[in-house]
Design a protein around this motif. Structure first.
Motif, PDB file in Angstrom:
ATOM      1  N   ARG A  11      23.377 -20.645  15.818  1.00 44.96           N
ATOM      2  CA  ARG A  11      22.299 -21.589  15.512  1.00 44.96           C
ATOM      3  C   ARG A  11      22.145 -22.625  16.624  1.00 44.96           C
ATOM      4  N   PHE A  12      23.268 -23.107  17.128  1.00 43.18           N
ATOM      5  CA  PHE A  12      23.252 -24.130  18.175  1.00 43.18           C
ATOM      6  C   PHE A  12      22.571 -23.597  19.436  1.00 43.18           C
ATOM      7  N   TYR A  13      22.972 -22.426  19.886  1.00 47.96           N
ATOM      8  CA  TYR A  13      22.381 -21.835  21.084  1.00 47.96           C
ATOM      9  C   TYR A  13      20.921 -21.426  20.846  1.00 47.96           C
ATOM     10  N   GLN A  14      20.633 -20.977  19.631  1.00 47.54           N
ATOM     11  CA  GLN A  14      19.271 -20.548  19.297  1.00 47.54           C
ATOM     12  C   GLN A  14      18.279 -21.698  19.412  1.00 47.54           C
ATOM     13  N   SER A  15      18.691 -22.908  19.016  1.00 48.55           N
ATOM     14  CA  SER A  15      17.802 -24.061  19.076  1.00 48.55           C
ATOM     15  C   SER A  15      17.366 -24.353  20.502  1.00 48.55           C
ATOM     16  N   PHE A  16      18.304 -24.276  21.463  1.00 48.39           N
ATOM     17  CA  PHE A  16      17.959 -24.513  22.864  1.00 48.39           C
ATOM     18  C   PHE A  16      17.099 -23.377  23.410  1.00 48.39           C
ATOM     19  N   ARG A  17      17.392 -22.163  22.974  1.00 51.37           N
ATOM     20  CA  ARG A  17      16.618 -20.996  23.434  1.00 51.37           C
ATOM     21  C   ARG A  17      15.165 -21.097  22.977  1.00 51.37           C
ATOM     22  N   LEU A  18      14.943 -21.498  21.729  1.00 52.05           N
ATOM     23  CA  LEU A  18      13.582 -21.626  21.201  1.00 52.05           C
ATOM     24  C   LEU A  18      12.803 -22.712  21.918  1.00 52.05           C
TER      25      LEU A  18
END
Length: 303
Positions: A11-18
């Motif tokens: 979730r943490f990495y996904q937020s930056f990716r989005l």
């Protein structure tokens, strides 16, 4: 436990990716996060209910419930609660003006609620907006497709009159969406039909009238609540209108009937924001845009 840790890490990495892959959504999100960090409310107990509502809205927009059910099977509801509490805690602790008090703890049991609230699958509401003339087709199309977003956006803009800082931040946030309102290109036949009836300057005038009619409550509320800084509303009026006209004229400056879009980018957004803030450069760019857009329109419509 390992599965939970990996999920939170994802979730943490996904937020930056989005944020990186979708600048259109990323810029407004970063602006909102900035506002939430510096926002000062009259009392500390105002913050927990506000941030709880924001977390609930986030949950209502999520579309990953089937994924959670598949991965966590029996404990997926607890994952939703945990994520909600985590986001709530970040928002609460991130605000530089918030002082911890009992309302924050009393709000925690309410986070069981999102686990039993089904996220939306269809738009909350849609309106036809038939009172808007057909010649303002960009506005009509946008408002029909984004009724809820438009209503919430207008409410935020009107409430932003509370303070000079909120007025500015909400205005910049709104202009990002105004930019994309004029991004799609209409077909050649529609352009010819429109500009045989109206000139580019008439289009600018009619769009500006609607734009300012929507902002009129903001102007009035700011004058009432901040009468000592009433001169600033003139600057705000110039800034908002210059940006709107720059984006509109850019559309027809770059219009080509084979392109579905005039490709508004974050670079264009930043450039026109800076020009509109400084006012005078925006006036010269607008004059040049009108000249080039008029020439481009004549290639389709004739003299």
């Amino acid at each position: 436990m390992k599965k939970l840790f990996n999920h939170l890490k994802f979730r943490f990495y996904q937020s930056f990716r989005l944020l990186n892959l979708n600048p259109r959504a990323g810029v407004p999100v970063l602006i909102i996060l900035g506002v939430l960090v510096i926002m000062k409310l009259p009392e500390s107990w105002y913050y927990p209910p506000l941030f709880f509502i924001l977390v609930l809205l986030f949950h209502y927009e999520r579309k990953d419930i089937p994924f959670l059910k598949k991965v966590f099977v029996k404990s997926w509801r607890w994952i939703i609660v945990l994520e909600a509490v985590f986001i709530y805690s970040i928002l609460l602790c991130g605000n530089i003006h918030y002082t911890f008090e009992k309302t924050a703890l009393l709000s925690l049991p309410m986070f069981v609620l999102p686990a039993f609230v089904t996220p939306r699958t269809k738009p909350w509401m849609t309106l036809q907006w038939n009172f808007i003339p057909d010649d303002l087709f960009e506005w009509k199309s946008f408002l029909r497709k984004n009724t809820l977003l438009a209503v919430l956006g207008l409410a935020i803009l009107w409430c932003s009159a509370y303070h000079l800082v909120t007025l500015t931040l909400a205005g910049v946030f709104a202009l990002d969406y105004i930019s994309h309102l004029y991004e799609p290109n209409e077909n050649k036949e529609m352009l010819e039909m429109y500009f045989k009836k109206y000139t580019l300057k008439e289009k600018l005038r009619r769009n500006s009238l609607l734009f300012n009619a929507l902002l009129l409550p903001t102007y009035c509320l700011f004058l009432i609540l901040n009468s000592a800084e009433s001169f600033y509303i003139l600057y705000y009026f110039a800034f908002m209108n210059l940006y709107c006209m720059l984006i509109l004229t850019r559309k027809y400056k770059h219009y080509h009937h084979k392109e579905k879009s005039n490709y508004h980018t974050i670079g264009v957004f930043i450039e026109y924001i800076i020009c509109s803030i400084t006012v005078i450069p925006a006036v010269f760019i607008l004059k040049n845009n009108i000249k080039e857009a008029s020439q481009n329109i004549r290639t389709y419509v004739g003299d």
